[in-house]
Write a protein that holds these residues in place. Structure first.
Motif, mmCIF file in Angstrom:
data_model
loop_
_atom_site.group_PDB
_atom_site.id
_atom_site.type_symbol
_atom_site.label_atom_id
_atom_site.label_comp_id
_atom_site.label_asym_id
_atom_site.label_seq_id
_atom_site.Cartn_x
_atom_site.Cartn_y
_atom_site.Cartn_z
ATOM 1 N N ALA A 51 0.849 -1.196 0.000
ATOM 2 C CA ALA A 51 0.000 0.000 0.000
ATOM 3 C C ALA A 51 0.879 1.239 0.000
ATOM 4 C CB ALA A 51 -0.940 -0.019 1.198
ATOM 5 N N GLU A 52 1.700 1.389 -1.056
ATOM 6 C CA GLU A 52 2.531 2.587 -1.173
ATOM 7 C C GLU A 52 1.698 3.719 -1.785
ATOM 8 O OE1 GLU A 52 5.795 3.122 -0.325
ATOM 9 O OE2 GLU A 52 5.620 1.210 0.713
ATOM 10 N N PRO A 53 2.009 4.968 -1.647
ATOM 11 C CA PRO A 53 2.995 5.492 -0.694
ATOM 12 C C PRO A 53 2.443 5.490 0.724
ATOM 13 C CG PRO A 53 2.056 7.246 -2.065
ATOM 14 C CD PRO A 53 1.430 5.969 -2.512
ATOM 15 N N MET A 678 14.876 1.574 -13.915
ATOM 16 C CA MET A 678 14.237 2.702 -13.230
ATOM 17 C C MET A 678 13.019 3.236 -13.979
ATOM 18 S SD MET A 678 17.543 4.863 -11.978
ATOM 19 C CE MET A 678 16.794 6.174 -11.030
ATOM 20 N N LYS A 679 12.861 2.771 -15.242
ATOM 21 C CA LYS A 679 11.865 3.420 -16.092
ATOM 22 C C LYS A 679 10.440 3.192 -15.638
ATOM 23 C CE LYS A 679 14.804 3.788 -20.040
ATOM 24 N NZ LYS A 679 15.452 2.968 -21.033
ATOM 25 N N ASP A 680 10.170 2.015 -15.059
ATOM 26 C CA ASP A 680 8.780 1.742 -14.717
ATOM 27 C C ASP A 680 8.693 1.119 -13.334
ATOM 28 O OD1 ASP A 680 6.108 1.445 -14.834
ATOM 29 O OD2 ASP A 680 6.104 -0.234 -16.236
ATOM 30 N N CYS A 681 9.003 1.896 -12.331
ATOM 31 C CA CYS A 681 8.942 1.403 -10.956
ATOM 32 C C CYS A 681 7.819 2.150 -10.250
ATOM 33 C CB CYS A 681 10.270 1.656 -10.261
ATOM 34 S SG CYS A 681 10.236 1.237 -8.514
ATOM 35 N N PRO A 682 6.666 1.496 -10.024
ATOM 36 C CA PRO A 682 5.504 2.229 -9.485
ATOM 37 C C PRO A 682 5.787 3.005 -8.195
ATOM 38 C CG PRO A 682 4.833 0.071 -10.246
ATOM 39 C CD PRO A 682 6.337 0.103 -10.330
ATOM 40 N N PRO A 683 6.471 2.417 -7.201
ATOM 41 C CA PRO A 683 6.683 3.217 -5.984
ATOM 42 C C PRO A 683 7.964 4.046 -6.051
ATOM 43 C CG PRO A 683 7.381 0.976 -5.582
ATOM 44 C CD PRO A 683 6.920 1.026 -7.014
ATOM 45 N N ASP A 684 8.631 4.098 -7.213
ATOM 46 C CA ASP A 684 9.866 4.855 -7.351
ATOM 47 C C ASP A 684 10.905 4.375 -6.343
ATOM 48 O OD1 ASP A 684 11.482 6.628 -8.544
ATOM 49 O OD2 ASP A 684 10.610 8.429 -7.667
ATOM 50 N N ALA A 685 11.003 3.049 -6.222
ATOM 51 C CA ALA A 685 11.892 2.474 -5.206
ATOM 52 C C ALA A 685 13.326 2.377 -5.697
ATOM 53 C CB ALA A 685 11.394 1.089 -4.799
ATOM 54 N N ILE A 686 13.525 2.483 -7.020
ATOM 55 C CA ILE A 686 14.894 2.368 -7.536
ATOM 56 C C ILE A 686 15.494 3.758 -7.644
ATOM 57 C CG2 ILE A 686 16.334 1.458 -9.385
ATOM 58 C CD1 ILE A 686 14.121 -0.436 -10.085
ATOM 59 N N GLN A 687 16.605 3.923 -6.999
ATOM 60 C CA GLN A 687 17.220 5.236 -6.920
ATOM 61 C C GLN A 687 18.661 5.163 -7.363
ATOM 62 O OE1 GLN A 687 15.672 8.017 -5.864
ATOM 63 N NE2 GLN A 687 13.745 7.025 -5.342
ATOM 64 N N GLY A 693 27.454 6.573 -7.380
ATOM 65 C CA GLY A 693 26.508 6.529 -8.483
ATOM 66 C C GLY A 693 25.771 5.222 -8.574
ATOM 67 N N GLU A 694 25.704 4.466 -7.476
ATOM 68 C CA GLU A 694 25.085 3.154 -7.541
ATOM 69 C C GLU A 694 23.578 3.266 -7.725
ATOM 70 O OE1 GLU A 694 26.561 4.371 -4.897
ATOM 71 O OE2 GLU A 694 25.022 4.507 -3.347
ATOM 72 N N VAL A 695 23.037 2.303 -8.474
ATOM 73 C CA VAL A 695 21.595 2.195 -8.652
ATOM 74 C C VAL A 695 21.137 1.152 -7.650
ATOM 75 C CG1 VAL A 695 19.788 1.537 -10.244
ATOM 76 C CG2 VAL A 695 21.806 2.741 -11.084
ATOM 77 N N PHE A 696 20.234 1.502 -6.764
ATOM 78 C CA PHE A 696 19.833 0.527 -5.750
ATOM 79 C C PHE A 696 18.321 0.522 -5.555
ATOM 80 C CE2 PHE A 696 18.889 3.508 -2.336
ATOM 81 C CZ PHE A 696 19.573 4.639 -2.765
ATOM 82 N N ILE A 697 17.835 -0.564 -4.979
ATOM 83 C CA ILE A 697 16.402 -0.731 -4.785
ATOM 84 C C ILE A 697 16.088 -0.550 -3.309
ATOM 85 C CG2 ILE A 697 14.455 -2.297 -5.078
ATOM 86 C CD1 ILE A 697 16.052 -3.659 -7.291
ATOM 87 N N GLY A 698 15.182 0.348 -3.002
ATOM 88 C CA GLY A 698 14.858 0.648 -1.619
ATOM 89 C C GLY A 698 13.883 -0.355 -1.024
ATOM 90 N N ASP A 699 13.648 -0.221 0.278
ATOM 91 C CA ASP A 699 12.758 -1.143 0.977
ATOM 92 C C ASP A 699 11.295 -0.965 0.610
ATOM 93 O OD1 ASP A 699 14.306 -2.855 2.306
ATOM 94 O OD2 ASP A 699 14.413 -1.715 4.177
ATOM 95 N N ASN A 700 10.973 0.140 -0.057
ATOM 96 C CA ASN A 700 9.576 0.344 -0.430
ATOM 97 C C ASN A 700 9.212 -0.380 -1.725
ATOM 98 O OD1 ASN A 700 11.279 2.171 -1.695
ATOM 99 N ND2 ASN A 700 9.681 3.682 -2.001
ATOM 100 N N CYS A 701 10.084 -1.260 -2.208
ATOM 101 C CA CYS A 701 9.783 -2.092 -3.386
ATOM 102 C C CYS A 701 8.512 -2.883 -3.111
ATOM 103 C CB CYS A 701 10.954 -3.046 -3.639
ATOM 104 S SG CYS A 701 10.567 -4.377 -4.783
ATOM 105 N N LYS A 754 8.234 -11.541 -1.987
ATOM 106 C CA LYS A 754 9.474 -11.354 -2.719
ATOM 107 C C LYS A 754 9.646 -9.890 -3.111
ATOM 108 C CE LYS A 754 10.252 -15.849 -4.746
ATOM 109 N NZ LYS A 754 10.358 -16.616 -5.984
ATOM 110 N N GLN A 755 10.857 -9.411 -2.982
ATOM 111 C CA GLN A 755 11.167 -8.073 -3.459
ATOM 112 C C GLN A 755 12.291 -8.179 -4.474
ATOM 113 O OE1 GLN A 755 11.856 -6.115 0.410
ATOM 114 N NE2 GLN A 755 10.268 -4.667 -0.178
#
Lengths: 796, 287
Positions: A51-53, A678-687, A693-701, A754-755
């Motif tokens: 249930a993001e955000p 990063m193009k289609d991440c509904p909760p914008d979890a990939i930053q 400059g690392e691309v990482f996935i946050g816990d809100n995945c 799964k995330q």
């Protein structure tokens, strides 16, 4: 005549219809499938839905909270029954005509529904493309496959040759007789993995393929062993296949076409464009409202809130959007004595780049943005930072430090940070706050979305980008005004991967500046292209020949999708005149390149290796893990280290991936410049983060798997979190627990799901990436493409 | 770039080791002339303490390399130091003995240490040699890739011989079925090939597939008509199969050699630790 017709029983539509029912408004909810929430029905069984955000409150007559797919669907079904929603299933909309107060909605089944207002909440999935032959509506024909395990000992035909068709065919072939009907003579559209699987299955005879064939009709049979015949037109004549089931996987018709046929306009051809809407979700067709994913809001909770609000707006009630408090908190402390709407209006008025953005989009943009009031002299960002947000100045000024001797002042209403936003590269300058300044920081994803839907924003950014680039790279001492005429003559170009930008021997008439992407420089030796070097974004190219007034000495090709800005010969000469020292600087660069070229030229293996690395898509990498097979002893400590420092799942696969000479490219994230994930991440979890400059996935995945599918390099996996590692000493001395970094089982409980996981470059580990630090021999290394030239030269 | 554990930090630990060895030798040569070199002199105690601490630290590598979250240094750096300082122990510990050897636990500890160091030096050589040799052998493919190719060829051969005479079918499929890869530790290290083939009801050794290839070639000379073409294709495929098996067997042997030394190095380190403790305790109690 209904007061409100809601089309699409997804979260937004359900919420809107429920609000109508609650307020006793005469309404109808039209759903094309036989069940509510078609998209969520298709999730796998037991999937955890988030249930993001989290900060946004829910505002809807029906319940919604994070939980199992079944619980959520159950709640919604009870919810709409309790409030008495008038829902029609199997009601697929074909067309909408008429105008506000008198809309006529035509359905596929021939019925017509009349309504004064229409709410569109049809999502983005689209309707599956039908076979278009007689009998396509038959019971035996289906367009989706939820669980291949449901079918056993049947004869099934799959129509289509895409990935979905192949995946279904392979899965069903385990327990059924499967035919696949391919319109062409090969599976050209399939991913390589799927192609290998289907070819192997056809060779082995487990799947029978009809090539060059298309369905001509479906005939239902009475009695007998098979309920239907599929008639096929094949290259060698007609064929009839008796079957239990036909699954047509012909792709979906994107909803945009349908929506446009209602008269709703999209601002650009860009496939990510969303229809222009007012702050009350109304489209350009008065009386038709758009909510949910189709309107650019992909999350369930947003859609449900909009469903509620849009009904209120139609009824003329004055409700504040659910996000009002969030914005109020954001604007708290600003020196303005007005409400949220007033602040938003003021911002749009003061900042020209946002002037043409519609109110709803701007509101969304500000929800994603941060407003801050840094003290004079505070660092907003530093040169070489890997951040890529976009800044606008609401009040005061900022100082942009291009180099120690040059500081440019930017005034209120202007913007900065657009270079990194566009190129995905590090910051090219440092920025310090001036007196009394207020800046708005907008995330890259939100800006990209805005650029793709509002042409005016793109135009302003492009123009500014060009003139600032010219100033920064070529003429730092020349004022912007003097550069305007040169900038006006500059052109933007787009190149596809491997497209030639210019060829060896061509007449040199332009200088290119790489805006984003990267290029390879090659020369022809004995009839073959030998790659000499790799040039990243934010660098000029082609200046050698212009300076020396000769022909091109090398061929330049785009390594990945690349954008350049070109200057013609006259502009270039003008620049040389205006800017003292430019000629000397460029000459020094040319000398460096010559040296590089000579080094590579003498060694064809080096250049083959370079071509191999580029062929692996490493041109768009910013930091990639490579393994020197000549010193790798195969101990797999890199994988163990990765798993041990990342919840028990290794994000790299050492053995997988190709090897050339002795450089191995394991399956592991290469932190692309413009990451597809990063193009289609509904909760914008990939930053994209910090200094590395690392691309990482946050816990809100939310575990939707979009990034896993979008990554062209297969480096993202979906995984459960695992328990904490056992103690080393109890393992070492008594053999208790697991070997460090190995075999820890995930504890799958009620609430676990799964995330997406991928390499985050060990951003939370002191000391840097654990794979490299754990390598005992030094075989594992992390490089950026700029280092490849050194790599291929050292490697003998 | 391209820095192995041997040239880590420009060989920093090599120079540290050289300094340690040099200082030990100088101190040994300069010690008071009337003292017999012995573990019990002040220099003997110093060298002994240094050696014992070094051994403890060297053994600790087993922990460090599995401590993945550790922020201090890289495993490559640790291995580099392990190799150079471990080798320097040969000199430090030998000077500590004062060249007094006997049949006792003290000399046992010394001998164990030497064996551990020598096995380690073999390990350095193996790590620098075999990965490159194996990569070249497999032409940048993985062993799994080569097994897949073998599987393909086996399938192809079995299909091809179906169209041929029964004797050929029998020999080829028995040769495929009785091909052996790997085996026990000795078989892997020595590259023993105990493959067999059945010809005319008798089982013959088929090392390196030589027997079956010879049989096929001879049989080809007797073939007539359409059989000739088909059989010569089988012979060609079998030649390719022989090559793949050679690559696989050599790779397995190299891998075994690359790793075998650890089975000596690690257990003997533990034995050394025990002997060292005994040595120290007995020295303090009984000397």
């Amino acid at each position: 005549m209904f007061e409100i017709a809601v089309i699409g029983a997804g979260p937004g539509g359900l919420s809107a219809a429920a609000r109508c029912a609650e307020l006793d408004v005469d309404h109808v909810l039209l759903e094309s499938s036989p069940k509510i929430a078609n998209t969520i029905q298709k999730y796998q069984k037991g999937k955890h839905v988030m249930a993001e955000p989290g900060i946004l409150p829910l505002r809807s007559p029906i319940e919604f909270d994070a939980g199992k797919r079944e619980t959520i669907l159950g709640n919604w079904e009870t919810g709409i029954k309790t409030v008495g929603v008038n829902i029609q299933y199997g009601a697929e909309v074909k067309a909408i005509s008429g105008s506000q107060g008198n809309f006529v909605i035509s359905l596929m089944n021939g019925e017509e529904v009349l309504a004064r207002h229409v709410i569109l909440g049809i999502g983005l999935q689209g309707n599956p493309r039908q076979m278009g032959v007689p009998g396509e509506q038959s019971e035996v024909v289906q367009y989706t496959l939820d669980d291949p395990g449901e079918y056993k000992d049947e004869s099934i035909a799959i129509i289509g040759a895409g990935d979905a068709a192949i995946e279904n065919a392979i899965a069903l072939a385990a327990n059924n007789k499967v035919y696949i009907v391919n319109r062409k003579d090969e599976f050209a559209r399939a991913k390589e993995g799927n192609l290998n699987l289907i070819m192997a299955a056809i060779d082995a005879g487990t799947i029978e393929c009809y090539y060059d064939s298309s369905p001509a009709g479906v005939e239902e049979l009475e009695g007998g062993d098979f309920p239907a015949n599929l008639q096929l037109k094949t290259a060698t004549g007609d064929a009839i296949v008796p079957l239990h089931r036909i699954i047509a996987r012909l792709g979906a018709i994107p909803p945009r076409k349908l929506v446009e046929s209602f008269g709703i306009e999209f601002p650009s051809e860009d496939q990510n464009a969303i229809p222009a809407l007012t702050s009350q979700y109304e489209s350009n067709v008065t009386g038709i409202y758009v909510i949910g994913a189709l309107g650019g809001y992909p999350l369930i909770k947003q859609a449900m809130n909009q469903g509620y609000e849009v009904v209120e707006y139609i009824l003329g009630h004055d409700v504040k959007p659910a996000d009002n408090d969030l914005l109020a908190a954001k604007f708290n402390g600003l020196p303005y004595e007005v409400e949220v709407d007033g602040v938003l209006a003021l911002m749009q008025e003061r900042i020209p780049v946002f002037a043409d953005v519609n109110a709803l989009q701007f509101r969304e943009l500000m929800l994603d943005s941060n407003v801050s009031m840094p003290a004079k002299g505070d660092v907003i960002f530093k040169q070489h930072d890997y951040t890529n947000t976009f800044f606008t100045i609401l009040e005061g000024t900022v100082e942009i430090e291009v180099n120690p001797t040059l500081r440019i002042t930017a005034n209120a209403g202007s913007f900065f940070g657009e270079m990194s936003l566009m190129s995905g590269r590090r910051r090219s300058a440092s920025v310090y706050a001036g007196p009394q300044c207020i800046v708005i920081e907008t995330p890259r994803r939100s800006m990209i979305k805005l650029i793709s839907s509002v042409a005016a924003v793109k135009r302003v950014l492009d123009e500014t980008f060009i003139v600032r680039t010219i100033q920064q790279k070529f003429a730092p001492d020349t004022p912007i005004e003097e550069l305007q005429p040169i900038a006006a003559r500059a052109k933007m170009h787009q190149f596809q991967p491997k497209e030639v930008i210019f060829k060896e021997g061509d007449e040199a008439d332009t200088l290119h500046f790489i805006r984003n992407g990267s290029v390879t420089v090659s020369i022809e030796i004995d009839g073959r292209d030998v790659v000499m070097s790799y040039v990243p974004a934010n660098t000029p190219i082609g200046e050698m020949a212009l300076l020396g007034n000769t022909t091109r000495s090398a061929t330049v090709k785009a390594a990945v999708k690349t954008e350049t800005i070109s200057l013609d010969k006259e502009s270039f000469s003008l620049l040389l005149e205006r800017s003292a020292g430019l000629k000397e600087r460029l000459q020094a660069m040319v000398k460096d390149r010559h040296e590089q070229n000579v080094a590579l030229q003498s060694n064809s293996e080096s250049s083959d290796l370079m071509s191999f690395l580029m062929g692996q898509g490493l041109g768009e990498a910013t930091d990639v893990l490579l393994i020197d097979e000549n010193i790798c002893v195969g101990c797999d400590l890199c994988e163990s280290a990765c798993a041990a420092t990342h919840d028990g799942t290794s994000r790299l696969n050492r053995k997988a991936g190709p090897t050339f000479a002795h450089i191995h490219v394991p399956t592991s994230c290469r932190h692309c410049e413009d990451p597809s994930c990063m193009k289609d991440c509904p909760p914008d979890a990939i930053q994209r983060g910090g200094l590395g400059g690392e691309v990482f996935i946050g816990d809100n995945c939310i575990g939707c798997g979009n990034c896993e599918r979008n990554c062209p390099y297969g480096v993202i996996q979906m995984a459960y979190k695992t328990e904490a590692p056992s103690s080393y000493w109890s393992w070492m001395l008594f053999g208790l627990g697991q070997k460090p970094g190995r075999g820890k089982a995930a504890v799958v409980g009620e609430s676990s799901f799964k995330q997406a996981v991928k390499c985050d470059m060990c951003k939370d580990q002191s000391g840097g990436p654990s794979c490299v630090r754990a390598c005992p021999t030094g075989a594992a290394m992390r490089l950026s493409p700029e280092d490849f030239v050194d790599l291929v030269n050292v490697v003998r | 770039m391209h820095i192995s554990f041997l040239n880590h930090a420009n060989g920093r630990y090599f120079w540290v080791a050289i300094a340690l060895v040099g200082a030990s030798i100088v101190a040994y040569l300069l010690q008071e002339p009337h003292q017999t070199p012995n573990g019990g002199t002040w220099l003997g105690y110093t060298l002994g303490t240094m050696g014992a601490l070094l051994i403890l630290w060297l053994i600790y590598l087993g922990r460090r390399k599995r401590n993945f979250a550790a922020g201090w240094g890289t495993v490559r750096g640790w291995v580099s130091a392990h190799v150079y300082l471990g080798t320097s122990l040969l000199v430090v510990a030998t000077l500590h003995t004062g060249f007094q050897f006997g049949i006792n636990v003290h000399t046992l500890a010394y001998v164990l240490m030497c064996v551990v160091i020598v096995s380690g030096l073999f390990g350095v050589w193996a790590y620098r040699t075999y990965p490159e040799a194996r990569n070249e052998l497999k032409r940048s493919q993985t062993l799994d890739d080569i097994f897949l190719q073998l599987e393909d060829i086996d399938g192809q051969l079995k299909r091809d011989v179906n169209a041929l005479a029964a004797d050929i079918r029998g020999v080829v499929s028995s040769a495929i079925d009785r091909t052996e890869i790997g085996g026990g530790m000795y078989a892997q290290l020595a590259g023993v090939d105990s493959s067999k083939v059945m010809i005319d009801g008798n089982v013959y050794p088929n090392t390196d597939q030589v027997r079956v290839v010879a049989w096929l070639v001879e049989r080809l000379s007797l073939a007539e008509g359409s059989e000739t073409g088909k059989l010569s294709a089988v012979v060609r495929s079998y030649g390719a199969r022989q090559k793949l098996l050679q690559v696989i067997r050599t790779d397995i042997r190299f891998q075994a050699l690359q790793e075998a030394w650890l089975y000596l190095h690690v257990p003997l380190s533990i034995a050394l630790l025990a002997a060292l403790l005994t040595h120290i305790v007995s020295v303090f109690i009984y000397w």
